[in-house]
Scaffold this active site. Structure first.
Site, mmCIF file in Angstrom:
data_model
loop_
_atom_site.group_PDB
_atom_site.id
_atom_site.type_symbol
_atom_site.label_atom_id
_atom_site.label_comp_id
_atom_site.label_asym_id
_atom_site.label_seq_id
_atom_site.Cartn_x
_atom_site.Cartn_y
_atom_site.Cartn_z
ATOM 1 C CB CYS A 153 12.415 -4.358 2.260
ATOM 2 S SG CYS A 153 11.275 -3.825 3.540
ATOM 3 C CB CYS A 185 9.457 -6.760 5.527
ATOM 4 S SG CYS A 185 8.221 -5.601 4.912
ATOM 5 C CB CYS A 218 6.319 -4.152 2.448
ATOM 6 S SG CYS A 218 7.720 -3.099 2.077
ATOM 7 C CD GLU A 276 7.154 -8.391 2.346
ATOM 8 O OE1 GLU A 276 8.343 -8.401 2.153
ATOM 9 O OE2 GLU A 276 6.415 -7.547 1.841
ATOM 10 C CB VAL A 315 -0.921 0.008 1.240
ATOM 11 C CG1 VAL A 315 -1.849 1.218 1.210
ATOM 12 C CG2 VAL A 315 -1.734 -1.289 1.332
ATOM 13 C CD GLU A 316 4.006 1.891 -4.403
ATOM 14 O OE1 GLU A 316 4.847 1.012 -4.636
ATOM 15 O OE2 GLU A 316 3.685 2.796 -5.192
HETATM 16 N N1 THU Z 1 7.604 -4.071 -1.522
HETATM 17 C C1 THU Z 1 6.892 -4.996 -0.849
HETATM 18 O O1 THU Z 1 5.666 -4.890 -0.716
HETATM 19 N N2 THU Z 1 7.558 -6.062 -0.319
HETATM 20 C C2 THU Z 1 8.890 -6.291 -0.480
HETATM 21 O O2 THU Z 1 9.396 -7.254 0.048
HETATM 22 C C3 THU Z 1 9.702 -5.378 -1.290
HETATM 23 C C4 THU Z 1 9.037 -4.089 -1.669
HETATM 24 C C5 THU Z 1 6.866 -2.949 -2.137
HETATM 25 C C6 THU Z 1 7.011 -1.656 -1.451
HETATM 26 C C7 THU Z 1 6.739 -0.690 -2.572
HETATM 27 O O3 THU Z 1 5.358 -0.489 -2.680
HETATM 28 C C8 THU Z 1 7.215 -1.399 -3.816
HETATM 29 O O4 THU Z 1 7.343 -2.762 -3.444
HETATM 30 C C9 THU Z 1 8.522 -0.888 -4.376
HETATM 31 O O5 THU Z 1 9.476 -0.756 -3.391
#
Ligand code: THU
Length: 298
Positions: free
Chosen positions: A250, A253, A218, A220, A208-209
């Site tokens: 990341c 997470c 993220c 997870e 969810v950005e």
């Molecule tokens: N993102 C995740 O949801 N999980 C990860 O393990 C790596 C990155 C998302 C965050 C962001 O919305 C997009 O990927 C680019 O960084």
């Protein structure tokens, strides 16, 4: 410790890892170390042929085991010297024998008992490995001892009978299904996740950005937050699916998940491609966790 050959078609991708986990658990609970075994996953035709050739039984069966050690009525825990005779200098391990499992019978039995294929494969592996450790079910007493060990192993590897846990494949499928929900207008990097709680519940999430990019959450963490807010605080596994690439968690997470299960398995992949697995401890070694703080409170 288990050398596995998948000779049948349509063996689930995570079957070898599951069988290895079960075999390790059997040896751990039996108290034997430095041993190895071979496992073959075959179809009904091949196990039928083996059953006829080796045992004179002209029909397919679910599992066959061929122990190398003659335990003379005891089990591996009391037979260290006998096991040492099977030392193989090539592997540096003592060879306990071969097991053969029919994937067709496993699938049919899983459907019959109403549990997952993972549960059935795990059970058959436990049963066969216990045979390699000297267990048998010829007398009522022996049968009870073998059953008790099977139950212990199944609990140890977290494959409970009730309903059964979702398999890695099922978790990954659910993570992929979440890609459609991802809110990723800025990166366009869609991610879906599905986390498996110890109580058997699975929770999904997506990334969810936010226009303030640092406020992004993220996939997870979305899944974990949904789970924790529903009372699940101990996790066994999390699957993460990327749409345009593999999304290993990341750093933030990894730390976030570490709070709720340092032993959790991480299943990561790109939609439509085979996934890979690792433990959280491999992804975040020498980590800092709640024990450090909670241990200081008395
Ligand atoms: N993102 C995740 O949801 N999980 C990860 O393990 C790596 C990155 C998302 C965050 C962001 O919305 C997009 O990927 C680019 O960084």
């Amino acid at each position: 410790m288990l050398e596995i050959e998948c000779e049948a078609a349509s063996v689930p991708q995570d079957a070898p890892a599951l069988m290895e986990r079960v075999a390790r658990s059997v040896c751990h609970l039996e108290g034997v170390a430095g041993v190895s075994a071979c496992a073959r996953i075959v179809d009904d035709g091949e196990i039928h042929r083996l059953n006829a050739a080796q045992r004179g039984v002209d029909r397919p069966t679910d599992v066959l085991s061929f122990p190398t050690v003659n335990y003379r009525g005891r089990t591996a825990r009391d037979c260290a010297a006998l096991i040492r005779r099977e030392y193989d200098p090539e592997t540096g391990l003592c060879f306990l024998g071969d097991i053969v499992i029919s994937i067709d019978r496993a699938r049919a039995q899983a459907a019959e008992y109403g549990h997952s294929l993972a549960r059935e494969l795990g059970y058959l592996t436990a049963h066969a490995m216990l045979h390699l450790c000297g267990y048998d079910h010829m007398t009522e007493g022996d049968k009870a001892a073998m059953r008790a060990m099977e139950e212990k192993v199944m609990a140890d590897v977290s494959l409970p009978r009730e309903g059964g846990y979702l398999t890695d494949e099922e978790l990954f499928e659910r993570a992929c299904a979440m890609l459609d929900m991802a809110y990723a207008p800025y990166s366009r990097f869609r991610v879906g996740a599905c986390i498996l709680a110890e109580d058997g519940r699975a929770f999904t999430g997506c990334n969810v950005e936010n226009a303030s990019l640092g406020a992004t959450i993220c996939a997870e963490r979305t899944a974990a937050l949904k789970a924790v807010s529903e009372g699940a605080t101990k996790f066994l596994a999390i699957a993460i699916a990327g749409e345009s690439g593999v999304a290993w968690p990341c750093g933030i997470c990894r730390q976030f998940l570490r709070e709720f299960g340092p032993d959790m398995r991480v299943i990561a992949g790109r939609k439509g491609k085979p996934f890979e697995t690792a433990t959280l401890d491999e992804l975040l070694p020498r980590s800092f966790g709640p024990e450090e703080l909670l241990g200081n409170q008395e």
